[in-house]
Design an enzyme around this catalytic site. Sequence first.
Site, PDB file in Angstrom:
ATOM      1  N   GLY A 106      -8.982  15.485  11.452  1.00 39.37           N
ATOM      2  CA  GLY A 106      -8.334  15.959  12.407  1.00 39.37           C
ATOM      3  C   GLY A 106      -6.787  17.017  12.923  1.00 39.37           C
ATOM      4  N   ARG A 145     -13.060  17.881   7.480  1.00 37.99           N
ATOM      5  CA  ARG A 145     -13.445  16.690   7.148  1.00 37.99           C
ATOM      6  C   ARG A 145     -14.623  16.939   4.891  1.00 37.99           C
ATOM      7  NH1 ARG A 145     -10.207  13.843   9.875  1.00 37.99           N
ATOM      8  NH2 ARG A 145     -11.818  13.614  11.999  1.00 37.99           N
ATOM      9  N   ASP A 200      -4.521   9.185   7.631  1.00 40.57           N
ATOM     10  CA  ASP A 200      -5.162   7.989   7.195  1.00 40.57           C
ATOM     11  C   ASP A 200      -5.884   8.717   6.236  1.00 40.57           C
ATOM     12  OD1 ASP A 200      -5.172   5.114   6.241  1.00 40.57           O
ATOM     13  OD2 ASP A 200      -7.157   5.784   6.782  1.00 40.57           O
ATOM     14  N   THR A 215      -1.055  13.642  12.743  1.00 43.17           N
ATOM     15  CA  THR A 215      -1.978  13.372  13.337  1.00 43.17           C
ATOM     16  C   THR A 215      -1.895  12.397  15.044  1.00 43.17           C
ATOM     17  OG1 THR A 215      -3.756  11.521  14.139  1.00 43.17           O
ATOM     18  CG2 THR A 215      -1.515  10.492  12.023  1.00 43.17           C
ATOM     19  N   ASP A 253      -3.345  10.232  16.352  1.00 40.45           N
ATOM     20  CA  ASP A 253      -3.084   9.553  16.735  1.00 40.45           C
ATOM     21  C   ASP A 253      -1.859   8.139  16.362  1.00 40.45           C
ATOM     22  OD1 ASP A 253      -5.748   9.630  17.504  1.00 40.45           O
ATOM     23  OD2 ASP A 253      -6.477   9.362  14.974  1.00 40.45           O
ATOM     24  N   ASP A 268      -0.606   6.293  13.681  1.00 35.80           N
ATOM     25  CA  ASP A 268      -1.324   5.452  13.136  1.00 35.80           C
ATOM     26  C   ASP A 268      -1.389   5.256  11.864  1.00 35.80           C
ATOM     27  OD1 ASP A 268      -3.169   7.144  12.106  1.00 35.80           O
ATOM     28  OD2 ASP A 268      -4.588   6.197  12.827  1.00 35.80           O
ATOM     29  N   ARG A 292      -8.239   6.656  17.695  1.00 30.85           N
ATOM     30  CA  ARG A 292      -8.891   5.932  16.686  1.00 30.85           C
ATOM     31  C   ARG A 292      -8.675   4.742  16.465  1.00 30.85           C
ATOM     32  NH1 ARG A 292      -9.058   5.653  10.076  1.00 30.85           N
ATOM     33  NH2 ARG A 292      -6.728   5.488  10.765  1.00 30.85           N
TER      34      ARG A 292
END
Length: 334
Positions: free
Chosen positions: A12, A73, A104, A127, A129, A131, A173
Amino acid sequence: MSKRVAILTSGGDAPGMNACIRAVIIACQKANYTLIGYKHGYNGLLQQEYISLSLDSTHNLIQQGGTILHSARCEEFKTREGVFKAAKNLDKAEIDTLIVIGGDGSFRGAETLGEEWDGQILGIPGTIDNDIGGTDATIGYFTAIDTAMSSIDKVRDTADAFERIFLVEVMGRNAGFLALNAALSAAADYVVVPEFFESPDVEVTKIVSQIKAQRALKGPVSFIVVVAENVWPNGLNGLTEALQHHHINDVRPVTLGHVQRGGSPVAQDRLLATTLGEFAVSLVGSDITNIMVGEVNQRPVTVPLPKTWENAKPLNVARVDAMLTLMNERYNNV
């Protein structure tokens, strides 16, 4: 001896990726390294689709969202044959160091590539996110908070006008960083994050209780619930139906979606991206490989790639406490 460096953006997109590419270009130029950029993530690596990156590529780049290298992707790269092909292509292009900006999944791919390729691999966390373990923040995260906050502010205006309940889904996510901080900064009334989600029944009981408590005190006022994606079964439609089952019918769901990934990066993301890009290039040619460069307490750090995903990154305890206190205060101390 001059080094040949390659860079790609994968997964992303996130605001600030271009700022990071810019920093890498300038640092490589200063170190007299040759730099190429693979387009479309790992797809470009498999197809040997790359461009030369020079100072000419940096004009007006720091403020641009998205990524000039594009992203995608790559299913083929998930296969052993794809990894072999990528390693062979890097050797053919005589690359010494590969820099991967992503999250990730991108880092897991880089770690697998490192098992088959002898060159140096450096990851940079990009990212929205946030995370990724081992770094306080990831590139794009701060801008995404601002975007979500601004959107929630606008939702609040119409929620107040019609005295309605709005459910706002934000990205993340499987992590609640974006939801928590967007909710806190936008003064949302309630937030649902995966880290503290017990069950739909328990959570909807809490939401209904707080809606009724607030309306008992103030009458039919607006109420904003921020929900992290992938938490509620069947998404916002599931939560809407659960609230309607409790006779709360004035509910409007809003999914912010990919707007959170776009836009010009805020200063914090530009600074983080620039710092990490420059630091990554400073490691080119060293024995350090298969690591992510991150930032902890405003200092650059290196983290082995597997450490970035082995343990779930915890939410900021102070922010969690602040949100819990303010949610309770809204209903108990009006």
